[in-house]
Design an enzyme around this catalytic site. Structure first.
Site, short mmCIF file in Angstrom:
data_model
loop_
_atom_site.label_atom_id
_atom_site.label_comp_id
_atom_site.label_asym_id
_atom_site.label_seq_id
_atom_site.Cartn_x
_atom_site.Cartn_y
_atom_site.Cartn_z
N CYS A 1 29.03 48.74 33.18
CA CYS A 1 28.55 49.38 31.96
C CYS A 1 29.43 49.01 30.77
CB CYS A 1 28.53 50.89 32.16
SG CYS A 1 30.11 51.57 32.64
N ASP B 1 29.99 48.68 39.34
CA ASP B 1 31.09 48.06 38.58
C ASP B 1 31.84 47.06 39.45
OD1 ASP B 1 31.19 49.82 36.13
OD2 ASP B 1 31.56 51.35 37.66
N CYS C 1 28.27 50.43 43.53
CA CYS C 1 28.62 51.52 42.61
C CYS C 1 28.30 51.16 41.17
CB CYS C 1 30.10 51.84 42.69
SG CYS C 1 30.70 52.10 44.33
N CYS D 1 36.37 53.66 35.05
CA CYS D 1 36.36 52.26 34.60
C CYS D 1 37.77 51.81 34.25
CB CYS D 1 35.47 52.07 33.37
SG CYS D 1 33.74 52.31 33.73
#
Lengths: 142, 393
Positions: free
Chosen positions: A61, A36, A34, A105
């Site tokens: 990211c 992360d 994915c 996140c």
């Protein structure tokens, strides 16, 4: 700009990056597929049950790195009970907001803290309520 | 600022910019008007058309001006499908790595009952001619395959595909947005029926493009209204834009060989130097690619953070990671090469222009090496790989 100044500051100058070799708890959440992965290390004072140190390593990211960074700041010198209260919402607020498609996140940051605490509990034979440590699933499905 | 995102857009050339200026307040007539101001505008319009036609070896009457590459793709595909449907043919052949301006139009066509075959591109990012041949059926009304890919720069065997389509009597469209002005495009040898191009990809202005339509190819109106563009594409022509595009293309084609030589050298310097980074991979064929395109993956890092840190260092780049594509999946082009998701997330695209200097490339090499190392230091994926995990690349 995509991100707030606070996010960019934590992304450019991440706090508490690295590993703790003799960590009391380590939690890893997310999925490289994915895009992360967060790994959180914690040191705990077993008498007071206070988190004395936290470090992280993150693949992801800008916002994934920023949420991990601020999450470590938010749990250091806090009792475990308080660290477990850390919500993704609080992480978002502390960063002056995240774009809608990056909110996951912050969820990952919350989950990483909980995963590290769970590891600490498991290693030390401490019983706990599963509900308090529940972490959702990665929002992307492959 | 070191601008290495020229596949995204380019800066307008000084010559093209200068050529456009009179069309805002001096030569502002409507080319459809019969009066003097209109007729002067009309002359400039047709002169621009001739320039564009010459650049791709077409007849001026085969060039239709549009608002850009996306409109040209939409128009070409919808017109071929409309014609196909009239004859009961509802099958389209395309590649897995087309631009969304093609793929999303095909999604719309599927809703209208069309079947689409997506040809694979294999590890080198290139369609195989025999696959095209096999995919064409009596139901096929259109083959649409891009000239050069926007992410990995691979150049497709357009001439061979054109030959097959001509033999089978199937309309052939090519999205040549990344190719025109960068590599030689000759519509006569390519045997394409339709070809899309966009002004801002070769140092022309944004908001203007063209569609080449070979004489005799059926063409339906896509935008309805006035009688502009041989009654095929309505709307007052964007004359300043059209003139700017024609001057930019003329200039690019004049310099195509020297530019290509210079950019190939600079691009290969990037490839050689950055391939020295361990566990990295060049994406797409190393030879059959645009001279200005560099694309690599670096294991253990994610593209968006790479871009943001490069931007801080003054380097404008691009990536096919999910975070930069705005979806949860990394780029369909990188996945079509067979790259696993986790590797595709760590891609970097650098696209050069004739204004790029060697100094800029040397600085970029230094910065990419620094940033990749920095991100790997904080990456748990890289950490696991270093501690005995299985490297994919």
């Amino acid at each position: 700009m995509l991100y707030s100044e606070k996010v960019m500051d934590h992304f450019r100058n991440p706090r508490n990056v690295g590993e703790i070799a003799d960590a009391d708890g380590v939690g890893e959440v997310g999925n490289a597929k994915c895009g992360d992965i967060m790994r959180m290390y914690i040191k705990v004072d077993k008498k007071t049950m206070v988190i004395t140190d936290a470090k992280f390593m993150t693949f992801g990211c800008g916002s994934a790195i920023a949420t991990s960074s601020i999450a470590t700041e938010m749990i250091i010198n806090k009792p475990i009970s308080e660290a477990l209260q850390l919500s993704n919402k609080a992480v978002v607020e502390a960063l002056d907001g995240l774009p809608a498609h990056k909110v996951h996140c912050s969820v990952l940051a919350e989950e990483a803290v909980k995963a590290a605490v769970k590891d600490f509990y498991d290693k030390n034979g401490i019983s706990y309520n599963e509900e308090c440590l529940k972490s959702g699933e990665c929002p992307c499905v492959h | 600022m070191i601008y290495l995102d020229n596949a995204g857009t380019t800066k307008i050339s000084a010559k093209a910019k200068e050529a456009m200026m009179p069309f805002f307040d001096e030569i502002y007539g409507n080319a459809s008007s019969l009066h003097m101001a209109g007729q002067i505008a009309k002359e400039h319009l047709e002169s621009a058309r001739t320039k564009i036609a010459k650049a791709i070896n077409a007849e001026p009457s085969e060039v239709y001006f549009t608002s850009g590459g996306t409109e040209s793709d939409n128009w070409a595909i919808s017109t071929a499908c409309k014609f196909g449907a009239l004859k009961g043919k509802k099958h389209i052949v395309t590649s897995a790595i087309e631009h969304h301006a093609v793929l999303h139009v095909l999604d719309e066509m599927k809703k209208q009952g069309f079947k689409v075959t997506y040809l694979p591109v294999y590890e080198n990012g290139i369609v195989r001619v025999e696959d095209v041949k096999k995919a064409i059926t009596p139901e096929t009304c259109l083959v649409t395959i891009m000239f050069a890919n926007n992410e990995i720069g691979t150049i497709q065997p357009i001439e061979e595909i054109g030959k097959i389509c001509a033999e089978s009597g199937v309309i052939f469209h090519s999205d040549a947005v990344q190719a025109v002005g960068h590599v030689k495009v000759d519509v006569k040898t390519l045997k394409v029926n339709m070809l899309s191009m966009s002004g801002h990809k070769f140092h022309g202005p944004k908001g203007v493009g063209a569609l080449y339509v070979k004489k005799g190819t059926p063409l339906f109106n896509f935008i309805h209204g006035g009688a502009q563009e041989q009654n095929r594409r309505a709307g007052t022509e964007n004359l300043a834009g059209i003139v700017g595009m024609s001057v930019a293309l003329e200039e690019a084609v004049e310099e195509i060989e020297s530019t290509s030589k210079k950019l190939t050298e600079l691009r290969d310097l990037l490839l050689t130097e950055l391939s020295k980074i361990e566990h990295s991979k060049i994406n797409g064929d190393k030879v059959k690619r645009l001279p200005n395109n560099f694309n690599m993956c670096f294991e253990g890092i994610e593209g968006e953070s790479l871009l943001l840190l490069l931007s801080d260092a003054g380097v404008c780049a691009s990536s096919g990671s999910a975070c930069t594509s705005g979806s949860l999946d990394p780029s369909h082009v990188l996945l079509a090469l067979g790259l696993p998701h986790e590797v595709a997330h760590g891609s970097l695209r650098l696209t050069l222009s004739r204004y790029t200097t060697k100094e800029e490339i040397l600085t970029t090499i230094k910065e990419v090496k620094r940033v990749v190392e920095l991100l790997r230091k904080m990456s748990p994926v890289w950490d696991s790989l270093q501690k005995g995990g299985k490297h994919v690349i």
